[in-house]
Structure formats: structure tokens, C-alpha cells
Design a protein around this motif. Structure first.
Motif, PDB file in Angstrom:
ATOM      1  N   GLU A  64      -2.537  -6.146  -3.888  1.00  0.00           N
ATOM      2  CA  GLU A  64      -3.070  -4.993  -3.163  1.00  0.00           C
ATOM      3  C   GLU A  64      -4.514  -4.705  -3.553  1.00  0.00           C
ATOM      4  O   GLU A  64      -4.825  -4.582  -4.743  1.00  0.00           O
ATOM      5  CB  GLU A  64      -2.170  -3.783  -3.488  1.00  0.00           C
ATOM      6  CG  GLU A  64      -2.513  -2.499  -2.775  1.00  0.00           C
ATOM      7  CD  GLU A  64      -1.524  -1.381  -3.151  1.00  0.00           C
ATOM      8  OE1 GLU A  64      -0.440  -1.689  -3.704  1.00  0.00           O
ATOM      9  OE2 GLU A  64      -1.847  -0.210  -2.912  1.00  0.00           O
ATOM     10  N   LYS A  70       0.054  -2.074 -11.905  1.00  0.00           N
ATOM     11  CA  LYS A  70      -1.362  -1.783 -11.772  1.00  0.00           C
ATOM     12  C   LYS A  70      -2.116  -2.788 -12.636  1.00  0.00           C
ATOM     13  O   LYS A  70      -1.725  -3.023 -13.805  1.00  0.00           O
ATOM     14  CB  LYS A  70      -1.634  -0.360 -12.269  1.00  0.00           C
ATOM     15  CG  LYS A  70      -1.094   0.703 -11.322  1.00  0.00           C
ATOM     16  CD  LYS A  70      -1.808   0.618  -9.987  1.00  0.00           C
ATOM     17  CE  LYS A  70      -1.647   1.879  -9.171  1.00  0.00           C
ATOM     18  NZ  LYS A  70      -2.455   1.827  -7.934  1.00  0.00           N
ATOM     19  N   LYS A  79      -0.726   5.033   3.916  1.00  0.00           N
ATOM     20  CA  LYS A  79      -0.666   6.341   3.258  1.00  0.00           C
ATOM     21  C   LYS A  79      -1.150   7.363   4.274  1.00  0.00           C
ATOM     22  O   LYS A  79      -2.320   7.333   4.680  1.00  0.00           O
ATOM     23  CB  LYS A  79      -1.585   6.389   2.034  1.00  0.00           C
ATOM     24  CG  LYS A  79      -1.131   5.553   0.848  1.00  0.00           C
ATOM     25  CD  LYS A  79      -2.159   5.620  -0.257  1.00  0.00           C
ATOM     26  CE  LYS A  79      -1.730   4.798  -1.463  1.00  0.00           C
ATOM     27  NZ  LYS A  79      -2.861   4.617  -2.406  1.00  0.00           N
ATOM     28  N   ASP A 114      -1.442  -4.223  -7.944  1.00  0.00           N
ATOM     29  CA  ASP A 114      -2.447  -3.387  -7.273  1.00  0.00           C
ATOM     30  C   ASP A 114      -3.665  -3.225  -8.168  1.00  0.00           C
ATOM     31  O   ASP A 114      -3.557  -2.717  -9.294  1.00  0.00           O
ATOM     32  CB  ASP A 114      -1.839  -2.010  -6.959  1.00  0.00           C
ATOM     33  CG  ASP A 114      -2.793  -1.102  -6.174  1.00  0.00           C
ATOM     34  OD1 ASP A 114      -3.900  -1.550  -5.807  1.00  0.00           O
ATOM     35  OD2 ASP A 114      -2.410   0.065  -5.923  1.00  0.00           O
ATOM     36  N   ASP A 153      -5.161  -1.360   0.987  1.00  0.00           N
ATOM     37  CA  ASP A 153      -4.840   0.060   0.828  1.00  0.00           C
ATOM     38  C   ASP A 153      -6.108   0.840   1.190  1.00  0.00           C
ATOM     39  O   ASP A 153      -6.285   1.264   2.342  1.00  0.00           O
ATOM     40  CB  ASP A 153      -4.375   0.295  -0.624  1.00  0.00           C
ATOM     41  CG  ASP A 153      -4.161   1.765  -0.985  1.00  0.00           C
ATOM     42  OD1 ASP A 153      -4.430   2.642  -0.154  1.00  0.00           O
ATOM     43  OD2 ASP A 153      -3.732   2.052  -2.136  1.00  0.00           O
ATOM     44  N   LYS A 186       5.709  -2.465  -8.909  1.00  0.00           N
ATOM     45  CA  LYS A 186       4.279  -2.726  -8.667  1.00  0.00           C
ATOM     46  C   LYS A 186       3.542  -2.508  -9.972  1.00  0.00           C
ATOM     47  O   LYS A 186       3.651  -1.437 -10.584  1.00  0.00           O
ATOM     48  CB  LYS A 186       3.768  -1.782  -7.585  1.00  0.00           C
ATOM     49  CG  LYS A 186       2.262  -1.634  -7.502  1.00  0.00           C
ATOM     50  CD  LYS A 186       1.861  -0.969  -6.206  1.00  0.00           C
ATOM     51  CE  LYS A 186       0.842   0.134  -6.421  1.00  0.00           C
ATOM     52  NZ  LYS A 186       0.460   0.794  -5.157  1.00  0.00           N
TER      53      LYS A 186
HETATM   54 MG    MG Z   1      -3.112   1.035  -3.942  1.00  0.00          MG
END
Ligand code: MG
Ligand code: NPQ
Length: 367
Positions: free
Chosen positions: A214, A163, A263, A189, A239, A161
Motif C-alpha cells: 500500500e 506498517k 476511505k 503499508d 491509499d 497489515k
Molecule cells: Mg494506508
């Protein structure tokens, strides 16, 4: 179970390397551990709030304060409490989901330990290991990023993933895709760093075959995510926006996401996280387990959650050494790109007393 006392413990763990996201850069992980003591034994929970209120409105000092003043006293005032009773007991306090999650997790850990049942079994999981993904921070240059990704892939991580943020998106994503090929499971993300007007830019990510994009937009902008989802071929994943099973159901009904990052801290605990798993499963929406730079305690619970059947994408549940040279529990290690799901009672792990003492900056008790 009667809760006899609750310890709030602040710890500070250095990160093996700075972790940069669109929210800022982290050099260490300050964290808050909650320890409940009952006649039957103890239980642990980890609060995932960050030092700053940059990822969400919650932050560590605030979480500690609301636990001490408002949440823990409600549990201590009750003759007998089970993990499933914690959220209803705390519902009169609005919000503060990360603080509530830590307390509920500690009660659930104590309860399951006393019963000799693992988190995985208690949550209804069957898998004994989960594929491990890694979240790769924003770097100063593309060559530096490619080196980092290469190192993680050599270690066996099953999914990368990246960022992203404005100015660090199409170029690094293209570079990673070109260098490591079409078979690499790759996603991005943004931590809410874009606006609706960036739709044409974000549509340029479509050509890279990402598993998902994301949280591109603000956490409250469900309609913006829905519009983006109609415009992009890349599946949108939420998220920050998903804070409960209800908000997950609403986001799905609006077409705001086709994948959900779960999460436990963000949604108030493992029991609500399982409800989100169930709501998504009923709607044909795959989920995966996010990460908040947890210590081994949070990592253990997350591995158990990620073993539920609708967690069909690799999570941000990396090995301990992705973040920490020394974890506070026995370290989680990669085996063939997977982490083993703990099968001991409760979380199946506990802090190592020596390490815990070395990283503790403050402890206080609420009775
Ligand atoms: Mg996230
Ligand atoms: C995410 N985590 O999925 C988060 C964001 C995040 C692994 O990418 C301190 C504590 C700093 C938690 C920065 C990953 C953090 C943090 C970012 C979580 O969006």
C-alpha cells in the motif's frame, strides 16, 4: 430537510497502545464530531483528519475552521438539503474532503434515520457482516511485533497489515511470514515513505506473497507507482493518492494500482466512496475499506460501506478495543473474525451521552 443548526464537537480518546507509522507516533486520538439538527431529527458525522497534517494536507483545527467559516454556512443558507445535494453545494470550496465528508455523513445519517433506512441499505450493500483486518504499527523489535500479531490472530483477525518504513520492511515482513505461515493474509503499508530509487529494495518483498503493498511512494507520484507496479509481482494498492472517483479512474488507467483502499473521509464522503467502489468494480479492481482510527460512529459507516460487493478484501475495520478501551458508541466486537454491519436506521449507532460528555473537550454551535 432544513438544517437548523450544526454542532462541532472536539473529543479526545486515549489509545490502548501507541500507534506508530512512517508518519509518526500517536498516543491518543483527538477527533471532531459533526452533529446536524433538522426538524426530522439529528445526524452524526466524524471527521477523520488527524492532529497533524502528516497523512494528508488536512488537520483537525483546519477542518473545524473550514467547517465553521465556509462549509456549514452554505448548508444553513439553503432551504432544503438532501445528502446527495451536499457535495454539489460545497463544490465551490476546493479540497477539504475530510471536513466535507463529516458534514455530508451527518446529513446522510439524519436523512436515513428519518426514512428508517440503514447506511448499508442506503449504499446498496447486501452483506450482514464483514471480515475484520488489523493494522499493526511499527514496533521497537521483531519479537515485540510477533507477539502483537499473535495476539491479534488469537482474537480472530482475518488479515494482518504491517506498517513499514525504510529500516523496518523486509526483516519484519519475513519474520511474520515465517512465523505464521503462507496461509496468513498479509499486506504492508508504507504511507508514502519510499522513493522511486527504492524499487530494488521493495522488489525484495515479492518473495513473501503479500496481498498488496500500500502507498509506497508520494501521493502525487502516480507514474512512479505505475513503474513500480510493472517491476514488482506484489500488487500495488493506493491509499493517499486516491482522493476521488476521477483520480481512481486515472490511477487505474495509468497502471498505478491493481487494488484500491477506500476511505470515505479521504474522498469527501460515503457517496463518493461508493462511486470509487463502482469505478473499480467496472475495471476489475478489488477494493477494501481503510481505517483512520475512527470511533464507533465512523466504524459503523465503514462497516456498511465494506458490505458492498466489490469490497473483496478484508478492511482495516477492527473491533473498537483494537484502539479504544471505551468507545463513544456501543463497542464493535469481533465475532468469528467479523464485525456485524449495523442494520438500524442511519449509522445504526449513536454516541453514548455519558461517554461523550467525558471525552468532549469543546463544543460550539453554528446556526
Ligand atoms: Mg494506508
Ligand atoms: C492508513 N490507517 O491506512 C492509515 C494511516 C493513519 C489504520 O493504518 C491519526 C489518525 C493517526 C489517523 C496514522 C491505518 C493516523 C491515522 C496513520 C491514519 O494509511
Amino acid at each position: 430537510m432544513k438544517i437548523e443548526r450544526v454542532s462541532l464537537r472536539r473529543i479526545r480518546l486515549p489509545l490502548v497502545a501507541p500507534f506508530r507509522t512512517s508518519l509518526g507516533v500517536e498516543h491518543e486520538r483527538p477527533a471532531l464530531l459533526v452533529q446536524v439538527t433538522t426538524a426530522e431529527g439529528e445526524g452524526w458525522g466524524e471527521c477523520v483528519a488527524g492532529a497533524d497534517a502528516s497523512y494528508s494536507s488536512e488537520y483537525l483545527e483546519g477542518a473545524e475552521d473550514v467547517l465553521r467559516r465556509h462549509l456549514v454556512p452554505r448548508l444553513l443558507a439553503t432551504d432544503s438539503v438532501s445528502a446527495h445535494a451536499v457535495a454539489p453545494l460545497l463544490a465551490a470550496v476546493k479540497g477539504h474532503r475530510m471536513a466535507k465528508a463529516a458534514l455530508e455523513t451527518a446529513v446522510l445519517d439524519a436523512e436515513l434515520r428519518a426514512l428508517g433506512i440503514s447506511f448499508a441499505t442506503g449504499l446498496g450493500a447486501l452483506a450482514t457482516r464483514v471480515p475484520s483486518g488489523v493494522s499493526v504499527g511499527i514496533m521497537d523489535s521483531v519479537p515485540e511485533l510477533l507477539d502483537a500479531v499473535e495476539t491479534y490472530l488469537a482474537q480472530g483477525y482475518r488479515r494482518i497489515k504491517l506498517k513499514i518504513e525504510p529500516g523496518w520492511d523486509v526483516v519484519p515482513v519475513r519474520a511474520v511470514r515465517e512465523r505464521f505461515g503462507d496461509d496468513l493474509l498479509l499486506q504492508a503499508d508504507a504511507n508514502a515513505a519510499y522513493s522511486r530509487a527504492d524499487a530494488p529494495l521493495l522488489a525484495r518483498l515479492d518473495e513473501f506473497g503479500l496481498l498488496l503493498l500500500e502507498q509506497p511512494l508520494d501521493e502525487e507520484d502516480l507514474l512512479g507507482h505505475a513503474a513500480l507496479a510493472r517491476r514488482l509481482t506484489t500488487p500495488i494498492c493506493l491509499d493517499e493518492s486516491v482522493v476521488s472517483a476521477r483520480s481512481a479512474a486515472d490511477a487505474i488507467a495509468l497502471g498505478a494500482c491493481h487494488v484500491v483502499n477506500v476511505k470515505p473521509g479521504r474522498v469527501g464522503g460515503y457517496l463518493e466512496a461508493r462511486r470509487i467502489h463502482d469505478v473499480c468494480a467496472a475495471s476489475g479492481i478489488p477494493v477494501w475499506c481503510g481505517g483512520m482510527l475512527e470511533t464507533g460512529l465512523g466504524r459503523a459507516g465503514n462497516a456498511a460501506l465494506a458490505a458492498l460487493p466489490n469490497f473483496t478484501l478484508p478492511g482495516d475495520i477492527s473491533a473498537s478495543d483494537r484502539y479504544y478501551a471505551t468507545d463513544i458508541t456501543e463497542p464493535f466486537v469481533l465475532k468469528d473474525g467479523h464485525l456485524e454491519v449495523p442494520d438500524g436506521p442511519g449509522l445504526g449507532v449513536a454516541p453514548l451521552p455519558d461517554v461523550l460528555a467525558a471525552v468532549t473537550t469543546a463544543v460550539s454551535e453554528v446556526r
